[in-house]
Scaffold this motif. Structure first.
Motif, PDB file in Angstrom:
ATOM      1  N   GLU A   5      -4.111 -43.907  40.490  1.00  0.00           N
ATOM      2  CA  GLU A   5      -3.044 -43.514  39.566  1.00  0.00           C
ATOM      3  C   GLU A   5      -3.629 -43.050  38.226  1.00  0.00           C
ATOM      4  OE1 GLU A   5       0.115 -46.083  36.947  1.00  0.00           O
ATOM      5  OE2 GLU A   5      -0.126 -46.633  39.049  1.00  0.00           O
ATOM      6  N   LEU A   6      -4.545 -43.827  37.675  1.00  0.00           N
ATOM      7  CA  LEU A   6      -5.165 -43.474  36.399  1.00  0.00           C
ATOM      8  C   LEU A   6      -5.964 -42.183  36.509  1.00  0.00           C
ATOM      9  CD1 LEU A   6      -6.373 -47.028  35.348  1.00  0.00           C
ATOM     10  CD2 LEU A   6      -4.676 -45.644  34.134  1.00  0.00           C
ATOM     11  N   ARG A   7      -6.701 -42.049  37.575  1.00  0.00           N
ATOM     12  CA  ARG A   7      -7.528 -40.856  37.778  1.00  0.00           C
ATOM     13  C   ARG A   7      -6.655 -39.606  37.865  1.00  0.00           C
ATOM     14  NH1 ARG A   7      -8.821 -38.033  41.968  1.00  0.00           N
ATOM     15  NH2 ARG A   7      -8.088 -39.520  43.530  1.00  0.00           N
ATOM     16  N   LYS A   8      -5.556 -39.701  38.596  1.00  0.00           N
ATOM     17  CA  LYS A   8      -4.669 -38.540  38.754  1.00  0.00           C
ATOM     18  C   LYS A   8      -3.948 -38.212  37.446  1.00  0.00           C
ATOM     19  CE  LYS A   8      -4.191 -38.357  43.634  1.00  0.00           C
ATOM     20  NZ  LYS A   8      -3.446 -37.575  44.580  1.00  0.00           N
ATOM     21  N   GLN A   9      -3.595 -39.221  36.673  1.00  0.00           N
ATOM     22  CA  GLN A   9      -2.957 -38.987  35.376  1.00  0.00           C
ATOM     23  C   GLN A   9      -3.863 -38.167  34.462  1.00  0.00           C
ATOM     24  OE1 GLN A   9      -1.939 -42.781  33.702  1.00  0.00           O
ATOM     25  NE2 GLN A   9      -0.157 -43.048  35.024  1.00  0.00           N
ATOM     26  N   LYS A  10      -5.151 -38.419  34.541  1.00  0.00           N
ATOM     27  CA  LYS A  10      -6.129 -37.704  33.706  1.00  0.00           C
ATOM     28  C   LYS A  10      -6.635 -36.434  34.369  1.00  0.00           C
ATOM     29  CE  LYS A  10      -6.408 -40.893  30.468  1.00  0.00           C
ATOM     30  NZ  LYS A  10      -6.010 -40.690  29.105  1.00  0.00           N
ATOM     31  N   ASN A  11      -6.127 -36.152  35.577  1.00  0.00           N
ATOM     32  CA  ASN A  11      -6.532 -34.953  36.316  1.00  0.00           C
ATOM     33  C   ASN A  11      -8.059 -34.913  36.525  1.00  0.00           C
ATOM     34  OD1 ASN A  11      -5.870 -32.661  37.764  1.00  0.00           O
ATOM     35  ND2 ASN A  11      -6.137 -31.318  35.999  1.00  0.00           N
ATOM     36  N   ILE A  12      -8.593 -36.041  36.974  1.00  0.00           N
ATOM     37  CA  ILE A  12     -10.030 -36.187  37.207  1.00  0.00           C
ATOM     38  C   ILE A  12     -10.261 -36.341  38.706  1.00  0.00           C
ATOM     39  CG2 ILE A  12     -12.046 -37.668  36.801  1.00  0.00           C
ATOM     40  CD1 ILE A  12     -10.671 -38.555  34.195  1.00  0.00           C
ATOM     41  N   LEU A  17     -15.302 -38.615  38.312  1.00  0.00           N
ATOM     42  CA  LEU A  17     -15.278 -40.017  37.904  1.00  0.00           C
ATOM     43  C   LEU A  17     -16.558 -40.717  38.348  1.00  0.00           C
ATOM     44  CD1 LEU A  17     -13.826 -42.420  36.644  1.00  0.00           C
ATOM     45  CD2 LEU A  17     -12.705 -42.790  38.852  1.00  0.00           C
ATOM     46  N   ALA A  18     -16.949 -40.481  39.579  1.00  0.00           N
ATOM     47  CA  ALA A  18     -18.180 -41.093  40.104  1.00  0.00           C
ATOM     48  C   ALA A  18     -19.386 -40.681  39.272  1.00  0.00           C
ATOM     49  CB  ALA A  18     -18.367 -40.701  41.567  1.00  0.00           C
ATOM     50  N   MET A  19     -19.470 -39.412  38.935  1.00  0.00           N
ATOM     51  CA  MET A  19     -20.601 -38.933  38.135  1.00  0.00           C
ATOM     52  C   MET A  19     -20.574 -39.546  36.737  1.00  0.00           C
ATOM     53  SD  MET A  19     -20.754 -34.962  39.378  1.00  0.00           S
ATOM     54  CE  MET A  19     -21.992 -34.500  38.188  1.00  0.00           C
ATOM     55  N   ASP A  20     -19.391 -39.600  36.126  1.00  0.00           N
ATOM     56  CA  ASP A  20     -19.269 -40.168  34.781  1.00  0.00           C
ATOM     57  C   ASP A  20     -19.626 -41.645  34.746  1.00  0.00           C
ATOM     58  OD1 ASP A  20     -18.462 -37.691  33.854  1.00  0.00           O
ATOM     59  OD2 ASP A  20     -16.338 -38.236  33.645  1.00  0.00           O
ATOM     60  N   GLN A  25     -19.316 -41.087  44.958  1.00  0.00           N
ATOM     61  CA  GLN A  25     -17.931 -40.660  45.193  1.00  0.00           C
ATOM     62  C   GLN A  25     -17.295 -41.453  46.326  1.00  0.00           C
ATOM     63  OE1 GLN A  25     -16.814 -38.465  48.031  1.00  0.00           O
ATOM     64  NE2 GLN A  25     -14.734 -38.781  47.306  1.00  0.00           N
ATOM     65  N   ASN A  26     -18.071 -41.778  47.328  1.00  0.00           N
ATOM     66  CA  ASN A  26     -17.572 -42.566  48.461  1.00  0.00           C
ATOM     67  C   ASN A  26     -17.129 -43.961  48.001  1.00  0.00           C
ATOM     68  OD1 ASN A  26     -16.969 -42.857  51.219  1.00  0.00           O
ATOM     69  ND2 ASN A  26     -18.895 -43.929  51.560  1.00  0.00           N
ATOM     70  N   THR A  27     -17.823 -44.514  47.040  1.00  0.00           N
ATOM     71  CA  THR A  27     -17.452 -45.827  46.500  1.00  0.00           C
ATOM     72  C   THR A  27     -16.102 -45.745  45.809  1.00  0.00           C
ATOM     73  OG1 THR A  27     -19.775 -46.422  46.202  1.00  0.00           O
ATOM     74  CG2 THR A  27     -18.172 -47.663  44.910  1.00  0.00           C
ATOM     75  N   ILE A  28     -15.889 -44.705  45.010  1.00  0.00           N
ATOM     76  CA  ILE A  28     -14.607 -44.507  44.333  1.00  0.00           C
ATOM     77  C   ILE A  28     -13.494 -44.392  45.372  1.00  0.00           C
ATOM     78  CG2 ILE A  28     -13.258 -42.973  42.839  1.00  0.00           C
ATOM     79  CD1 ILE A  28     -15.503 -44.473  41.341  1.00  0.00           C
ATOM     80  N   SER A  29     -13.732 -43.613  46.414  1.00  0.00           N
ATOM     81  CA  SER A  29     -12.752 -43.442  47.475  1.00  0.00           C
ATOM     82  C   SER A  29     -12.408 -44.779  48.129  1.00  0.00           C
ATOM     83  CB  SER A  29     -13.282 -42.466  48.528  1.00  0.00           C
ATOM     84  OG  SER A  29     -12.381 -42.352  49.601  1.00  0.00           O
ATOM     85  N   ARG A  30     -13.413 -45.573  48.388  1.00  0.00           N
ATOM     86  CA  ARG A  30     -13.177 -46.879  49.025  1.00  0.00           C
ATOM     87  C   ARG A  30     -12.413 -47.826  48.113  1.00  0.00           C
ATOM     88  NH1 ARG A  30     -18.587 -48.098  52.635  1.00  0.00           N
ATOM     89  NH2 ARG A  30     -18.190 -46.418  54.100  1.00  0.00           N
ATOM     90  N   TYR A  31     -12.692 -47.780  46.807  1.00  0.00           N
ATOM     91  CA  TYR A  31     -11.913 -48.579  45.859  1.00  0.00           C
ATOM     92  C   TYR A  31     -10.450 -48.156  45.915  1.00  0.00           C
ATOM     93  CZ  TYR A  31     -16.265 -50.034  43.432  1.00  0.00           C
ATOM     94  OH  TYR A  31     -17.498 -50.544  43.100  1.00  0.00           O
ATOM     95  N   GLU A  32     -10.210 -46.844  45.885  1.00  0.00           N
ATOM     96  CA  GLU A  32      -8.844 -46.334  45.870  1.00  0.00           C
ATOM     97  C   GLU A  32      -8.088 -46.659  47.150  1.00  0.00           C
ATOM     98  OE1 GLU A  32      -9.375 -42.563  42.821  1.00  0.00           O
ATOM     99  OE2 GLU A  32      -8.783 -42.166  44.893  1.00  0.00           O
ATOM    100  N   ASP A  48     -12.869 -49.552  30.763  1.00  0.00           N
ATOM    101  CA  ASP A  48     -13.348 -48.929  29.529  1.00  0.00           C
ATOM    102  C   ASP A  48     -13.221 -47.410  29.602  1.00  0.00           C
ATOM    103  OD1 ASP A  48     -13.937 -51.404  28.469  1.00  0.00           O
ATOM    104  OD2 ASP A  48     -16.114 -51.192  28.658  1.00  0.00           O
ATOM    105  N   TYR A  49     -13.522 -46.834  30.734  1.00  0.00           N
ATOM    106  CA  TYR A  49     -13.462 -45.389  30.923  1.00  0.00           C
ATOM    107  C   TYR A  49     -12.043 -44.868  30.670  1.00  0.00           C
ATOM    108  CZ  TYR A  49     -14.043 -40.812  33.166  1.00  0.00           C
ATOM    109  OH  TYR A  49     -14.074 -39.461  33.425  1.00  0.00           O
ATOM    110  N   PHE A  50     -11.048 -45.594  31.182  1.00  0.00           N
ATOM    111  CA  PHE A  50      -9.656 -45.165  31.038  1.00  0.00           C
ATOM    112  C   PHE A  50      -8.965 -45.797  29.824  1.00  0.00           C
ATOM    113  CE2 PHE A  50     -10.365 -44.274  35.586  1.00  0.00           C
ATOM    114  CZ  PHE A  50      -9.967 -42.935  35.603  1.00  0.00           C
TER     115      PHE A  50
END
Length: 71
Positions: A5-12, A17-20, A25-32, A48-50
């Motif tokens: 939800e947060l990632r989509k709100q920021k259009n990221i 996000l994974a790079m930042d 990227q696979n880890t981010i996907s698994r979290y989501e 902190d990022y968001f």
């Protein structure tokens, strides 16, 4: 977790996000998708990022306000 939800709100993208956050990227996907739980260090990085509280990120509160004590 409100990560997607947060990632989509920021259009990221997951990749950005994974790079930042210096993650995969696979880890981010698994979290989501709820296939993997983030550790406390990763949770802090994401919050902190968001600029949101950990309680908001973890859906324990609907208040995204980040509280920080500064002296």
């Amino acid at each position: 977790m409100r990560l997607k939800e947060l990632r989509k709100q920021k259009n990221i993208t997951q990749l950005k996000l994974a790079m930042d956050l210096n993650m995969n990227q696979n880890t981010i996907s698994r979290y989501e998708n709820g296939e993997r739980e983030a550790g406390y260090r990763e949770l802090i990085l994401i919050a902190d990022y968001f600029h949101v509280s950990l309680d908001y990120l973890l859906e324990r509160s609907d208040d995204p306000t980040f509280y920080s004590e500064q002296t």
